[in-house]
Design a protein around this motif. Sequence first.
Motif, PDB file in Angstrom:
ATOM      1  N   LYS A  25       0.819  -1.270   0.050  1.00 18.06           N
ATOM      2  CA  LYS A  25       0.006   0.019  -0.061  1.00 18.06           C
ATOM      3  C   LYS A  25       0.879   1.262   0.105  1.00 18.06           C
ATOM      4  O   LYS A  25       2.054   1.161   0.566  1.00 18.06           O
ATOM      5  CB  LYS A  25      -1.046   0.061   1.284  1.00 18.06           C
ATOM      6  CG  LYS A  25      -1.841  -0.995   1.397  1.00 18.06           C
ATOM      7  CD  LYS A  25      -2.488  -0.802   2.798  1.00 18.06           C
ATOM      8  CE  LYS A  25      -3.394  -2.060   3.172  1.00 18.06           C
ATOM      9  NZ  LYS A  25      -4.211  -1.936   4.358  1.00 18.06           N
ATOM     10  N   LEU A  26       0.376   2.449  -0.446  1.00 16.72           N
ATOM     11  CA  LEU A  26       1.118   3.453  -0.327  1.00 16.72           C
ATOM     12  C   LEU A  26       0.810   4.210   0.964  1.00 16.72           C
ATOM     13  O   LEU A  26      -0.341   4.137   1.495  1.00 16.72           O
ATOM     14  CB  LEU A  26       0.513   4.515  -1.528  1.00 16.72           C
ATOM     15  CG  LEU A  26       0.864   3.900  -3.117  1.00 16.72           C
ATOM     16  CD1 LEU A  26       0.016   5.076  -3.941  1.00 16.72           C
ATOM     17  CD2 LEU A  26       2.127   4.090  -3.120  1.00 16.72           C
ATOM     18  N   ASP A  32      -3.405   5.306   5.959  1.00 14.81           N
ATOM     19  CA  ASP A  32      -2.860   5.522   7.268  1.00 14.81           C
ATOM     20  C   ASP A  32      -1.806   4.429   7.470  1.00 14.81           C
ATOM     21  O   ASP A  32      -1.617   4.144   8.725  1.00 14.81           O
ATOM     22  CB  ASP A  32      -4.030   5.893   8.108  1.00 14.81           C
ATOM     23  CG  ASP A  32      -4.721   4.486   8.280  1.00 14.81           C
ATOM     24  OD1 ASP A  32      -4.833   3.682   7.469  1.00 14.81           O
ATOM     25  OD2 ASP A  32      -5.857   4.334   9.222  1.00 14.81           O
ATOM     26  N   CYS A  33      -1.373   3.682   6.657  1.00 16.71           N
ATOM     27  CA  CYS A  33      -0.547   2.663   6.869  1.00 16.71           C
ATOM     28  C   CYS A  33       0.913   3.218   7.090  1.00 16.71           C
ATOM     29  O   CYS A  33       1.082   4.220   6.831  1.00 16.71           O
ATOM     30  CB  CYS A  33      -0.481   1.602   5.846  1.00 16.71           C
ATOM     31  SG  CYS A  33       0.384   2.130   4.426  1.00 16.71           S
ATOM     32  N   ARG A  34       1.694   2.230   7.850  1.00 16.18           N
ATOM     33  CA  ARG A  34       2.966   2.830   8.114  1.00 16.18           C
ATOM     34  C   ARG A  34       3.970   1.930   7.351  1.00 16.18           C
ATOM     35  O   ARG A  34       3.820   0.690   7.502  1.00 16.18           O
ATOM     36  CB  ARG A  34       3.452   2.400   9.662  1.00 16.18           C
ATOM     37  CG  ARG A  34       4.754   2.733   9.994  1.00 16.18           C
ATOM     38  CD  ARG A  34       4.863   2.750  11.606  1.00 16.18           C
ATOM     39  NE  ARG A  34       6.168   3.158  12.273  1.00 16.18           N
ATOM     40  CZ  ARG A  34       6.457   3.230  13.343  1.00 16.18           C
ATOM     41  NH1 ARG A  34       5.648   3.311  14.393  1.00 16.18           N
ATOM     42  NH2 ARG A  34       7.652   3.387  13.645  1.00 16.18           N
ATOM     43  N   LYS A  35       4.765   2.632   6.515  1.00 14.55           N
ATOM     44  CA  LYS A  35       5.800   1.797   5.943  1.00 14.55           C
ATOM     45  C   LYS A  35       7.168   1.111   6.601  1.00 14.55           C
ATOM     46  O   LYS A  35       7.274   0.013   6.232  1.00 14.55           O
ATOM     47  CB  LYS A  35       6.397   2.909   4.718  1.00 14.55           C
ATOM     48  CG  LYS A  35       6.956   2.519   3.592  1.00 14.55           C
ATOM     49  CD  LYS A  35       6.116   2.034   2.665  1.00 14.55           C
ATOM     50  CE  LYS A  35       6.654   1.803   1.285  1.00 14.55           C
ATOM     51  NZ  LYS A  35       5.680   0.751   0.423  1.00 14.55           N
ATOM     52  N   LYS A  59       0.786  -6.473  13.043  1.00 15.28           N
ATOM     53  CA  LYS A  59      -0.687  -5.780  13.508  1.00 15.28           C
ATOM     54  C   LYS A  59      -1.552  -6.564  14.446  1.00 15.28           C
ATOM     55  O   LYS A  59      -1.686  -6.354  15.484  1.00 15.28           O
ATOM     56  CB  LYS A  59      -1.353  -5.278  12.522  1.00 15.28           C
ATOM     57  CG  LYS A  59      -2.604  -4.254  13.089  1.00 15.28           C
ATOM     58  CD  LYS A  59      -3.256  -3.367  12.159  1.00 15.28           C
ATOM     59  CE  LYS A  59      -4.551  -2.650  12.640  1.00 15.28           C
ATOM     60  NZ  LYS A  59      -4.407  -2.448  14.150  1.00 15.28           N
ATOM     61  N   ARG A  60      -1.472  -7.925  14.048  1.00 15.38           N
ATOM     62  CA  ARG A  60      -2.359  -8.658  14.792  1.00 15.38           C
ATOM     63  C   ARG A  60      -1.829  -9.088  16.466  1.00 15.38           C
ATOM     64  O   ARG A  60      -2.384  -9.049  17.371  1.00 15.38           O
ATOM     65  CB  ARG A  60      -2.601 -10.291  14.334  1.00 15.38           C
ATOM     66  CG  ARG A  60      -3.726  -9.971  13.041  1.00 15.38           C
ATOM     67  CD  ARG A  60      -3.656 -10.974  12.008  1.00 15.38           C
ATOM     68  NE  ARG A  60      -4.318 -12.368  12.504  1.00 15.38           N
ATOM     69  CZ  ARG A  60      -4.371 -13.190  11.644  1.00 15.38           C
ATOM     70  NH1 ARG A  60      -3.894 -13.438  10.706  1.00 15.38           N
ATOM     71  NH2 ARG A  60      -5.089 -14.355  12.517  1.00 15.38           N
ATOM     72  N   LEU A  61      -0.521  -9.096  16.275  1.00 14.91           N
ATOM     73  CA  LEU A  61       0.257  -9.320  17.694  1.00 14.91           C
ATOM     74  C   LEU A  61      -0.262  -8.026  18.588  1.00 14.91           C
ATOM     75  O   LEU A  61      -0.311  -8.132  19.750  1.00 14.91           O
ATOM     76  CB  LEU A  61       1.612  -9.901  17.782  1.00 14.91           C
ATOM     77  CG  LEU A  61       2.394 -10.104  18.637  1.00 14.91           C
ATOM     78  CD1 LEU A  61       1.542 -10.966  19.721  1.00 14.91           C
ATOM     79  CD2 LEU A  61       3.884 -10.435  18.465  1.00 14.91           C
ATOM     80  N   CYS A  62       0.062  -6.987  17.956  1.00 15.93           N
ATOM     81  CA  CYS A  62       0.019  -5.797  18.602  1.00 15.93           C
ATOM     82  C   CYS A  62      -1.298  -5.438  19.125  1.00 15.93           C
ATOM     83  O   CYS A  62      -1.458  -4.776  20.224  1.00 15.93           O
ATOM     84  CB  CYS A  62       0.393  -4.628  17.561  1.00 15.93           C
ATOM     85  SG  CYS A  62       0.633  -2.927  18.451  1.00 15.93           S
ATOM     86  N   VAL A 120      -5.369   2.990  16.960  1.00 16.82           N
ATOM     87  CA  VAL A 120      -4.677   4.155  17.129  1.00 16.82           C
ATOM     88  C   VAL A 120      -3.274   3.787  17.517  1.00 16.82           C
ATOM     89  O   VAL A 120      -2.145   4.309  17.365  1.00 16.82           O
ATOM     90  CB  VAL A 120      -5.151   5.032  18.037  1.00 16.82           C
ATOM     91  CG1 VAL A 120      -4.326   6.398  18.361  1.00 16.82           C
ATOM     92  CG2 VAL A 120      -6.579   5.444  17.445  1.00 16.82           C
ATOM     93  N   LEU A 121      -3.197   2.839  18.342  1.00 17.19           N
ATOM     94  CA  LEU A 121      -1.775   2.291  19.126  1.00 17.19           C
ATOM     95  C   LEU A 121      -0.856   1.296  18.132  1.00 17.19           C
ATOM     96  O   LEU A 121       0.148   1.237  18.564  1.00 17.19           O
ATOM     97  CB  LEU A 121      -2.053   1.854  20.551  1.00 17.19           C
ATOM     98  CG  LEU A 121      -2.696   2.796  21.417  1.00 17.19           C
ATOM     99  CD1 LEU A 121      -3.265   2.250  22.706  1.00 17.19           C
ATOM    100  CD2 LEU A 121      -1.862   3.904  21.908  1.00 17.19           C
ATOM    101  N   CYS A 122      -1.545   0.728  17.297  1.00 15.11           N
ATOM    102  CA  CYS A 122      -0.920  -0.403  16.494  1.00 15.11           C
ATOM    103  C   CYS A 122      -1.207  -0.107  14.963  1.00 15.11           C
ATOM    104  O   CYS A 122      -2.386  -0.456  14.668  1.00 15.11           O
ATOM    105  CB  CYS A 122      -1.620  -1.785  16.889  1.00 15.11           C
ATOM    106  SG  CYS A 122      -1.298  -2.329  18.631  1.00 15.11           S
ATOM    107  N   PRO A 123      -0.452   0.768  14.263  1.00 14.99           N
ATOM    108  CA  PRO A 123      -0.486   0.940  12.888  1.00 14.99           C
ATOM    109  C   PRO A 123      -0.651  -0.081  12.110  1.00 14.99           C
ATOM    110  O   PRO A 123      -0.037  -1.379  12.496  1.00 14.99           O
ATOM    111  CB  PRO A 123       0.694   1.622  12.743  1.00 14.99           C
ATOM    112  CG  PRO A 123       1.937   1.112  13.589  1.00 14.99           C
ATOM    113  CD  PRO A 123       1.139   0.737  15.102  1.00 14.99           C
ATOM    114  N   THR A 124      -1.236  -0.175  11.056  1.00 14.58           N
ATOM    115  CA  THR A 124      -1.388  -1.016   9.896  1.00 14.58           C
ATOM    116  C   THR A 124      -0.110  -1.044   9.192  1.00 14.58           C
ATOM    117  O   THR A 124       0.301  -0.228   8.739  1.00 14.58           O
ATOM    118  CB  THR A 124      -2.653  -0.957   8.976  1.00 14.58           C
ATOM    119  OG1 THR A 124      -3.837  -0.907   9.831  1.00 14.58           O
ATOM    120  CG2 THR A 124      -2.650  -1.984   7.873  1.00 14.58           C
TER     121      THR A 124
END
Length: 146
Positions: A25-26, A32-35, A59-62, A120-124
């Motif tokens: 993803k961009l 709102d993803c994190r590179k 993300k699932r673990l976070c 909010v605390l765990c970015p995608t």
Amino acid sequence: MKYDGVLAATGTTTSISIAKTKYKKLDSPYSDCRKDVETIKSDDSMYFKGTLKLSKYYKRLCDELCEQYEFVIPTCGCADPSVPIIDFNQTICASKTDLDCVKEVHDKYDKLNTANKCNVLCPTECDTITYSKSISIATYPTDYYV
């Protein structure tokens, strides 16, 4: 294995096919993803940092760590034994009463969409890999084979 594992029963023949799909993803301003999920920033949540201490970022673990420390521990007074802990002084739920409490919290968490707090605390991640699988199982040996 916890998220995408496959169980194969004894006394059966099992055929498994797996397909791997990569998604890229961009990042901002397009999503709102994190590179970069390998580097810890000063404003990252303790759950993001805890995930990287345990393994590669997922993300699932976070989300599981967030649910554990935001909902399970404050409600039940102990930690879900199926979720890794990042605080080794934490008490693990062991009694039936404690485990029933954990189940209730998980059910409530899933139904009420309280995951928004953890989103909010765990970015995608911008770059992800998914595996789809197809499984067929048959009794072995078959009557014909015998």
